[in-house]
Design an enzyme around this catalytic site. Structure first.
Site, PDB file in Angstrom:
ATOM      1  N   ALA A  19      16.701  68.370  27.000  1.00  0.00           N
ATOM      2  CA  ALA A  19      16.349  66.967  27.247  1.00  0.00           C
ATOM      3  C   ALA A  19      16.609  66.126  26.010  1.00  0.00           C
ATOM      4  O   ALA A  19      17.112  65.003  26.094  1.00  0.00           O
ATOM      5  CB  ALA A  19      14.881  66.870  27.665  1.00  0.00           C
TER       6      ALA A  19
ATOM      7  N   GLU B 101      20.660  65.810  25.920  1.00  0.00           N
ATOM      8  CA  GLU B 101      21.375  65.121  26.996  1.00  0.00           C
ATOM      9  C   GLU B 101      21.035  63.634  27.086  1.00  0.00           C
ATOM     10  O   GLU B 101      21.917  62.792  27.230  1.00  0.00           O
ATOM     11  CB  GLU B 101      21.081  65.806  28.339  1.00  0.00           C
ATOM     12  CG  GLU B 101      21.598  67.226  28.437  1.00  0.00           C
ATOM     13  CD  GLU B 101      23.116  67.318  28.371  1.00  0.00           C
ATOM     14  OE1 GLU B 101      23.799  66.355  28.757  1.00  0.00           O
ATOM     15  OE2 GLU B 101      23.613  68.362  27.916  1.00  0.00           O
TER      16      GLU B 101
ATOM     17  N   SER C 199      19.842  61.483  24.822  1.00  0.00           N
ATOM     18  CA  SER C 199      20.333  60.677  23.700  1.00  0.00           C
ATOM     19  C   SER C 199      21.851  60.515  23.736  1.00  0.00           C
ATOM     20  O   SER C 199      22.369  59.411  23.537  1.00  0.00           O
ATOM     21  CB  SER C 199      19.913  61.316  22.365  1.00  0.00           C
ATOM     22  OG  SER C 199      18.520  61.270  22.225  1.00  0.00           O
TER      23      SER C 199
ATOM     24  N   GLU D  95      16.192  57.779  17.370  1.00  0.00           N
ATOM     25  CA  GLU D  95      17.552  58.297  17.143  1.00  0.00           C
ATOM     26  C   GLU D  95      18.601  57.263  17.518  1.00  0.00           C
ATOM     27  O   GLU D  95      19.595  57.069  16.793  1.00  0.00           O
ATOM     28  CB  GLU D  95      17.784  59.552  17.979  1.00  0.00           C
ATOM     29  CG  GLU D  95      17.165  60.811  17.422  1.00  0.00           C
ATOM     30  CD  GLU D  95      17.431  62.016  18.320  1.00  0.00           C
ATOM     31  OE1 GLU D  95      16.989  63.117  17.959  1.00  0.00           O
ATOM     32  OE2 GLU D  95      18.067  61.854  19.376  1.00  0.00           O
TER      33      GLU D  95
END
Length: 388
Positions: free
Chosen positions: A232, A235, A237, A345
């Site tokens: 998770a 994928e 980000s 991020e």
């Protein structure tokens, strides 16, 4: 079969996979929720129904092992024991050991390191042109989540491959070779995590695997938690970044002074996760239809995020859109645990990219992954850039 609104929308057709939003708009205008014979479940199209489905505790995540169960056991094992496929109190028990690590304070302490990793990756690309997915957007979140968990960076290329193989199983009709690849990846991925957890039991470190190893979770549950976080965390980000950046470059847009607002619009405009299922524990009324106990209903997050009842000019990408009540991270008890990390991020990586390459532009046609449930690009070539 229920006498109610129906839809024949083909979620596997190249046209829908290529650009689902015109199809969503047509369906949303006709009915908020409709029965989808092709998949044997209800589909929720509008923002209100999508939100209601995710908040209603009578509509739960109830895992059913994929068949043939014996062959698919490595894949099923990772999902049967993870928080995303369980409801409270199991969900609460599985989520608690990792929730603290993803709290705002801990994520903020990671911010300088994420910025450092982003700049380091950009220092390695060819300023004349590079694939912004493969050389930047993909490796960054894998490096971050691997560091957080305590997985050696030497495994990063394998983590990316394993993750992509596993998540392709979430598509509506995975081909036999996709199934084979997912089983193999799940088996290898779990094997690595088991080995690392056993090592951390003997020699704890300051990482999440050591934290998991010290909990009362079973080893299967620890493995499932770690794999979920890696998949998770990777994928979402990668695909949010790739989808949003491509939309911006195609329109000649720049992030604007408030990068955090731009990130929220990236999340809304072209959602990475398009479909998320629930199963009715009892009969439930939603969007004007009755979902009977045992029936499934899928929320279409990308459709909800383009609902004109909630978003002004929803087909426009507005880098400073506010308010922006998107549902890209879900709603309710299954709201994405890693949302603070993903947001941070994305802000850091987008800021680093535009700072390094303020004249960034597409240098060819972006290559789609060709998937519907997890929507994203395999490759996005950029060029015409000058490093500053």
């Amino acid at each position: 079969m229920p006498s109610a609104p129906t839809t024949s929308l083909d979620l596997t057709s190249p046209e829908v996979v290529g650009d689902p939003y015109p199809f969503f708009a047509e369906e949303r205008a006709a009915h908020p929720v409709a029965w989808h014979e092709q998949s044997g479940m209800w589909l929720a199209f509008d923002h209100a129904s999508v939100s209601a489905v995710q908040r209603d505790r009578r509509l739960g995540r109830l895992w059913r092992d994929r068949e043939p169960a014996d062959y698919l056991e490595p894949f099923n094992l990772l999902h049967r024991n993870q928080m995303m496929e369980n409801e409270p109190p199991e969900h609460t028990r599985l989520r608690r050991p990792v929730a603290q690590v993803f709290g705002r304070g801990h994520v903020e302490r990671l911010r300088p390191r994420v910025g450092e990793l982003a700049r380091s990756l950009l220092d390695q690309v060819d300023p004349a042109g590079f694939d912004v997915i493969g050389e930047f957007a993909e490796p960054l979140p894998v490096l971050v989540i691997a560091e957080l968990l305590g997985v050696p960076t030497s495994y990063v290329p394998q983590l990316r491959d394993w993750s992509q193989a596993i998540v392709r199983m979430y598509e509506t009709a995975p081909a036999p070779d996709v199934v084979d690849a997912a089983v193999s990846a799940a088996d290898q991925f779990a094997g690595l995590i088991r080995e690392l957890i056993r090592e951390r039991r003997e020699h704890p470190r300051e990482d999440l695997l050591s934290g998991l190893a010290a909990t009362e979770l079973t080893e299967d549950e620890m493995v499932a938690s770690a794999v979920l976080l890696l998949n998770a965390g990777h994928e979402a980000s990668v695909n949010v970044f790739g989808n949003g950046l491509t939309a911006m470059l195609q329109r000649g847009l720049r992030p604007g002074p408030d990068i955090a607002l731009c990130v929220e619009e990236m999340l809304r405009f072209d959602s990475a996760l398009q479909l998320f299922e629930r199963t009715a524990i009892e009969d439930v009324e939603v969007g004007g239809v009755r979902v009977e106990a045992g029936q499934r209903i899928a929320v279409l997050l990308g459709s909800a995020n383009r609902d004109p009842a909630v978003f002004e000019a929803p087909e426009e990408f507005r880098v400073d859109r506010t308010p922006n009540n998107h549902v890209a991270f879900g709603v309710g008890v299954h709201f994405c645990l890693g949302a603070p990390l993903a947001r941070m991020e994305l802000v850091e990586s987008l800021g680093a990219l535009w700072s390094a390459y303020p004249a960034l532009a597409l240098a060819g046609e972006p290559q789609s992954r060709g998937t519907f449930v997890l929507r994203g690009f395999h490759r996005v070539p950029v060029g015409g850039v000058s490093h500053e």
